[in-house]
Structure formats: structure tokens, C-alpha cells
Design an enzyme around this catalytic site. Sequence first.
Site, PDB file in Angstrom:
ATOM      1  N   HIS A   1      33.741 -51.363  18.142  1.00  0.00           N
ATOM      2  CA  HIS A   1      32.611 -50.757  18.849  1.00  0.00           C
ATOM      3  C   HIS A   1      31.330 -50.836  18.012  1.00  0.00           C
ATOM      4  O   HIS A   1      30.304 -51.355  18.452  1.00  0.00           O
ATOM      5  CB  HIS A   1      32.962 -49.297  19.161  1.00  0.00           C
ATOM      6  CG  HIS A   1      31.886 -48.545  19.879  1.00  0.00           C
ATOM      7  ND1 HIS A   1      31.954 -48.236  21.214  1.00  0.00           N
ATOM      8  CD2 HIS A   1      30.700 -48.038  19.450  1.00  0.00           C
ATOM      9  CE1 HIS A   1      30.869 -47.586  21.582  1.00  0.00           C
ATOM     10  NE2 HIS A   1      30.084 -47.445  20.519  1.00  0.00           N
ATOM     11  N   GLU A   2      31.414 -50.355  16.780  1.00  0.00           N
ATOM     12  CA  GLU A   2      30.216 -50.338  15.928  1.00  0.00           C
ATOM     13  C   GLU A   2      29.776 -51.756  15.580  1.00  0.00           C
ATOM     14  O   GLU A   2      28.586 -52.043  15.476  1.00  0.00           O
ATOM     15  CB  GLU A   2      30.462 -49.519  14.652  1.00  0.00           C
ATOM     16  CG  GLU A   2      30.821 -48.046  14.892  1.00  0.00           C
ATOM     17  CD  GLU A   2      29.903 -47.323  15.856  1.00  0.00           C
ATOM     18  OE1 GLU A   2      28.717 -47.694  15.967  1.00  0.00           O
ATOM     19  OE2 GLU A   2      30.373 -46.374  16.525  1.00  0.00           O
TER      20      GLU A   2
ATOM     21  N   HIS B   1      27.562 -53.010  18.306  1.00  0.00           N
ATOM     22  CA  HIS B   1      26.159 -52.584  18.130  1.00  0.00           C
ATOM     23  C   HIS B   1      25.493 -53.456  17.064  1.00  0.00           C
ATOM     24  O   HIS B   1      24.342 -53.858  17.198  1.00  0.00           O
ATOM     25  CB  HIS B   1      26.099 -51.129  17.666  1.00  0.00           C
ATOM     26  CG  HIS B   1      26.359 -50.123  18.751  1.00  0.00           C
ATOM     27  ND1 HIS B   1      25.682 -50.106  19.946  1.00  0.00           N
ATOM     28  CD2 HIS B   1      27.203 -49.045  18.807  1.00  0.00           C
ATOM     29  CE1 HIS B   1      26.104 -49.095  20.693  1.00  0.00           C
ATOM     30  NE2 HIS B   1      27.035 -48.437  20.026  1.00  0.00           N
TER      31      HIS B   1
ATOM     32  N   HIS C   1      25.594 -31.217  26.500  1.00  0.00           N
ATOM     33  CA  HIS C   1      25.060 -32.560  26.749  1.00  0.00           C
ATOM     34  C   HIS C   1      23.801 -32.518  27.609  1.00  0.00           C
ATOM     35  O   HIS C   1      22.825 -33.187  27.319  1.00  0.00           O
ATOM     36  CB  HIS C   1      26.103 -33.399  27.499  1.00  0.00           C
ATOM     37  CG  HIS C   1      26.963 -34.200  26.598  1.00  0.00           C
ATOM     38  ND1 HIS C   1      28.057 -33.669  25.978  1.00  0.00           N
ATOM     39  CD2 HIS C   1      26.897 -35.490  26.201  1.00  0.00           C
ATOM     40  CE1 HIS C   1      28.629 -34.615  25.247  1.00  0.00           C
ATOM     41  NE2 HIS C   1      27.944 -35.719  25.352  1.00  0.00           N
ATOM     42  N   ILE C   2      23.871 -31.757  28.694  1.00  0.00           N
ATOM     43  CA  ILE C   2      22.763 -31.841  29.659  1.00  0.00           C
ATOM     44  C   ILE C   2      21.748 -30.712  29.512  1.00  0.00           C
ATOM     45  O   ILE C   2      20.639 -30.825  29.996  1.00  0.00           O
ATOM     46  CB  ILE C   2      23.279 -31.901  31.121  1.00  0.00           C
ATOM     47  CG1 ILE C   2      23.939 -30.584  31.539  1.00  0.00           C
ATOM     48  CG2 ILE C   2      24.267 -33.049  31.288  1.00  0.00           C
ATOM     49  CD1 ILE C   2      24.113 -30.474  33.051  1.00  0.00           C
ATOM     50  N   PHE C   3      22.126 -29.624  28.829  1.00  0.00           N
ATOM     51  CA  PHE C   3      21.160 -28.537  28.681  1.00  0.00           C
ATOM     52  C   PHE C   3      20.579 -28.442  27.274  1.00  0.00           C
ATOM     53  O   PHE C   3      19.631 -27.700  27.055  1.00  0.00           O
ATOM     54  CB  PHE C   3      21.773 -27.199  29.109  1.00  0.00           C
ATOM     55  CG  PHE C   3      22.053 -27.146  30.584  1.00  0.00           C
ATOM     56  CD1 PHE C   3      21.018 -27.290  31.504  1.00  0.00           C
ATOM     57  CD2 PHE C   3      23.350 -26.992  31.059  1.00  0.00           C
ATOM     58  CE1 PHE C   3      21.265 -27.268  32.873  1.00  0.00           C
ATOM     59  CE2 PHE C   3      23.607 -26.966  32.421  1.00  0.00           C
ATOM     60  CZ  PHE C   3      22.568 -27.112  33.334  1.00  0.00           C
TER      61      PHE C   3
ATOM     62  N   GLY D   1      19.762 -33.794  25.409  1.00  0.00           N
ATOM     63  CA  GLY D   1      19.048 -34.982  25.878  1.00  0.00           C
ATOM     64  C   GLY D   1      19.815 -35.866  26.843  1.00  0.00           C
ATOM     65  O   GLY D   1      19.386 -36.967  27.134  1.00  0.00           O
ATOM     66  N   TYR D   2      20.969 -35.410  27.339  1.00  0.00           N
ATOM     67  CA  TYR D   2      21.699 -36.205  28.320  1.00  0.00           C
ATOM     68  C   TYR D   2      21.442 -35.725  29.745  1.00  0.00           C
ATOM     69  O   TYR D   2      22.220 -36.019  30.652  1.00  0.00           O
ATOM     70  CB  TYR D   2      23.208 -36.208  28.022  1.00  0.00           C
ATOM     71  CG  TYR D   2      23.632 -37.415  27.223  1.00  0.00           C
ATOM     72  CD1 TYR D   2      24.177 -38.533  27.853  1.00  0.00           C
ATOM     73  CD2 TYR D   2      23.449 -37.458  25.852  1.00  0.00           C
ATOM     74  CE1 TYR D   2      24.542 -39.654  27.130  1.00  0.00           C
ATOM     75  CE2 TYR D   2      23.809 -38.567  25.120  1.00  0.00           C
ATOM     76  CZ  TYR D   2      24.362 -39.674  25.763  1.00  0.00           C
ATOM     77  OH  TYR D   2      24.708 -40.776  25.033  1.00  0.00           O
TER      78      TYR D   2
END
Length: 687
Positions: free
Chosen positions: A479-480, A483, A609-611, A614-615
Site C-alpha cells: 500500500h505505502e 503511494h 471522522h465526520i465531526f 475532516g472526513y
Amino acid sequence: MKNQILEISKLAFGAPDFSKIKICDYKDAFNISIKNAKQEIKEITENNENSSFENTIEALENSGNDFERVAGIFYNLNEADTSEEMQQIAEDINPLVTEYTTGILLNDKLFEKIKKVYTKENKDEENRSSKLNIEQKRLLYETYKDFVRNGALLSQNDKIKYSQLVQEVSLLSLKFSRNVLSATNDYFLEVNNKEDIQDFPNFLIDMAKEEAIKREKKGWVFTLDAPCYGPFLKYCKKRELRQKIWEAYNSRCINGRFDNTKIIQQIVNIRIQIANILGYKTYADYALENRMAKNTSTVNKFLEDLLDKTLPHAKKDIEDIKLYAKSLGFEKDFMPWDFSFYSEKYRKAEFDLDDEETKPYFEISKVQKAIFDLAGRLYGLQFIENVTLPKYNPDVKIFEVYDNNQNQDSNKRFMALLYMDYYPRKSKRGGAWMTNFREESINNQKDERPFISVVTNFTKPNGDTPSLLTFRELTTILHEFGHALHGILAEGHYSSLTGTNVARDFVELPSQFMENWAYEKEFINTFAIHYKTGETIPESLMNKIIAAKNFNAGYAFVRQLIFGISDMAWHTLTEPFNENIVEFEHKCISKCKILPLLDGMAFSPSFGHIFSNGYSAGYYSYKWAEVLEADAFSKFKEDGLFNKNTSTSFRKNILSRGNIEDAEVLYRNFRGRNPQPEALLKQQGLI
Ligand SMILES: [Zn+2]
């Protein structure tokens, strides 16, 4: 004495000279480089010539080079090789750095000039007299949009209001995450009867004992921290205890001292206002504009479509586990706290895969050689270790990366320096990541190749035992490295548009794409050799790995969709919200129900994540990237894994292009069509 951090390196390739960096020099280096950067911005705004692409957009892109060099080294080392002194510096310089970076986007004079260039370019486009190439157009558009999305076009009053709202949300987000942390830390479950934990693995028992000692308790103490909570549900045979800890986890921050429900109301309502001020109907419309998905209806359709296709599989997964539980004599109603427990028993019975069984086949030096060879076969890359350049830590290995394809003049082309930093130490944070000390760009026709770093936390060699990877770690390094390839193969003039600087829902394509190779025998058999016996990994063991991968895949898929769907529900609100949080969550995920939804239980109040991370309107991007990655890899499977045309096209259209063109266009150029989810569903056994 000169400040060495600010000096341009005289080493081969211009590599950073870690041997000369002194921690005490950082503060000065930041102060001086930020002062220089501000001066460069001032020169742009005070230039009396007509604003042009070169004297404004390109000049802004090229400003702050010293600062980026300093920051590139400091922030990366603060993660990979930190000290108390460095952490203190990070804290001390934070206000200065924030003031500089946000100051650019709030600079009215600068925006006036950018707007002039933007408006003129639009006219030139209309008259077909534009002189900008595709890269320059993209840089202009992205720069302009960046400012506009930060309120540059607003009236003075609205600008003030906008910054207040942004600041309020940022404070509320901070409060939200503190509450989650406090609620998580506040709860503990004390177990005093040894029988209740008799089937627990040793690591869990040790962890619980340590926690008990820390809290001055007698028996074993279990907490809601992920490494404890998950395994507890898996191994605890006493149902009341499972229920207790499950309920504690799923009622975090719903009321009491760490109540986040009011904060959610405030956050979503302020986000509606932010969207409206900037001219968007909903916050999701604003957030999605610069992603590959682009708009709310695309994301909603994407999630709905996947839900239709996977919900029956998720239900079947639950049914299978229920039947298995029944076969073991379980007669009660099947509840959420029963799922992990019976699921783990079922997994063990069906595909017992032990890390210790696979590890001897994945020795790190063989894995490293295999992934380098893979990059050679696919893209013609060659990796040569450099043992003379300075390292920031003796554990690090440095490689010169060359391209063997482009050797018209018989000189192979230098592509990048790659730093590999595998082993844990006190000064390194946990996890695995890829980063840059320098990003690729072309300045005055000189191609500045990138300095890329891959950092992991694999087990160190010990005595005669080399570093051996679990299968999970094998996918991590792939994976890395994916990138890293995105960075190594970058070709572009402007570093802000190259390498991994792409839309959030596109950035995981090159990395997750590489994970696919872990399941391809054609690749695995090239290196998976037992480090003691020299025997190749048995076919039966590989088959077990592949079968285990798709265990409960339908259930896991729908779990992710549930988070994505609720995220979109929270961020497509158009009217101020003042309903009950738990009821709202249950309402919007009722169509994806696979296990009972219980009164007073919800995940939104702890959905960081969403609050707070930044997702927001971004959770879907996990699944989005998976669809892209599987669809892209299916092209390799169709054409033959090592088909040169396919890998060349992937490199040319995706890996080298960064954000020079819209992600959707790049993807279509590679695949010849829009992405389709079938390959992912097939890969996970859901078709
Ligand atoms: Zn990643």
C-alpha cells in the site's frame, strides 16, 4: 555559524544533509524562511505590471520554497524520529506557521491579482486566444478556487461572518473529539472472576492486568480502546459482559458529562450556514466540489447502488453466523453483542489462519526485493541502494531510483530518492505512511526529482530471526509503496499539482491498487520462500489466505456503507436541525439494517471522522477508492498481469499525472470508460 537547515544541499542529487541538522536550528530556520516567503508574496502584490500568469499564479506557486524545504524535513522527522525538544518546537512555531499559511488565502490584494488573471483567461478561452497549456490552466483554476472556497469573493461583512463560522466549527470539532476521548477513557469494566476470561488470548489478559494495576484494581480491567474493546467482544463467552461493554461503547457521548448531541446540532447547523454563505445548498455540495465524485447526487447514487448489491450478502453473513451459533446451542435472540463472538468462533472453525504460519514466508528483505522487481517489471524502474548519503536514523535505507525505459542516450534517468524506514523505535509514531522530503517539480526547465519516504513499524530482526511480516503487513508495505510510486513517477511543473497532491477520493487509488498483488500467486510465488527451509509458500496456505479475506465481506461492506450513508445524511441537511440525534441516525440507516437498532444507542455522537477529522461528506471515499482500485486492477487481469501496454498506460495516465487534470478524466483515459463497481464486488466474492 550558518543555519544548515536553510542551506541548499551540496550532496549528490541535492539530498537533504541530515548529518548537519541541529534541532536548535529549526526555530530560526522557520522564522527566516517564513519571513522570506512573506517578502515573496509582498513582491507579487506590489508588482505594478499587469497581472499575468507568470508574475502572479506561477510566482505564488514558487513562493515559500525555503519554507517548504524546512517544513518538509521538520514535520516528517517529527513523526518518524521525534524528541521532546522537537515536539516543543512544533507547538511553539504553530501560530507562526498558521498565520503564514492562512494569511495567504485571506490576502485581498493577492486575490485581486489572481482574479484578474482568471477573468482574462476566461475571456481568452472564449475568444480562443488562450496561451496557457493544460497544466497552467489547471494551476490557475485550482489557485482561484482555493481562494474562493475560503471566502475570497464574499463582501466584507460576509467575510467576517464566514471566518467566525469556520472558527466556531473548528472549536466545536475540538470539543467533540475531546468528549469522545474522555467518554472512552472514563469507562472501564472490571472482571474479577478468572473463569470469565479463560478463553482470552494472552495479549488481552496482559493488557487488562496492566490496566488494572494502573487503576489500582484487583482483577482485570477492560476499556473501550479499540485494541481492547474489539478483542473483548470476540473472546468473551459471558454474554452479559459482552452486552455491558457493547452498550457502553455504543452509548458514548449521547448524554451525561460528555454529551455530543448538542455539539452535533451546532456543527451541522453551522456547516449549513457556511455552505449557504459560499453559495452552496448543502455542506456536501461544498465539500464534494473538488473531489472526483463532484456532487451529492453522484455520491448518494453510488452508495445506494452498492447497498442494493451487497445488502443481501450482509444479511446472509448474519444468517450464517446465527445458524452457527444455534449449532453451538445458542437459543436467545441474536443481538449485536453476539455477532463478533460467534463470528470469531465460526472463522476459527472454517479458516483458521494463524499469522505465525504465514510469517516465515514473508521475510522483509525478500519482500522489498520483490516489490522493487515488480516496479521494474511494470514500469521499468530500478532501485540501487546508496550507502553514503546521510540518514536521519541508522535504521533507514536509501535507494536511488532509475527509469530504464528512457535511455535513448544510454543514460538511465534518475527518478527519485527513496528512504525506507521499517522498524519501530521510541521516537517514531505508530502506523505506516508515505511522505516526501521534497516533491517533484520543474523549475527553469530543471526537473527537480522527489525525495520520498516510506515509514512503517514492522518487527525488528532479532538474533537469528530476520524481520518477518504478517500477511497484513505485506499488504501494508504494498500500500505505502503504491503511494511512493505515485510520487516517484510524478511528471509536472508545479509541485502543488504533482504526486499524491490529488483529490481525497482519488489519492488511495495507486496505494490500494498495489494491495491486489498480495493475492496474485504469479507475484507471491516469486518471493514467498520459507526463511529456514527454502520451501515456496504452499498452494493450500495461499488458498486459505484468499478464502479468509472474504469472510464476512458482505457484512463489512454494509458496515462501511452505513457510515457513508449517515455521513451524507448529516451533510445534506438544508434546514437547521433540532431533532433527536439517535432517532435521526436510525431513520437514515433503517434501510441498511442488518442487526437490531437499539433505543438510546447510536454511533454519530462518537463519529470523529465526520465531526472532527475532516472526513465530513467524505466517508464514502473509502469505498470510492476501492471501486477505482479494483476496477483498475481488473484491467490488468483482463490484459494479463504484466502486459506492458496496460502498465504503461496506468503510469502515463494516472501515476505520472498527479492533479494536472481532473481525476475523472485521468481515470477515463486509462480505463476507456467510467469506473464500475463489479470488479470490487467480484474481488470480495459479492457477485
Ligand atoms: Zn493510503
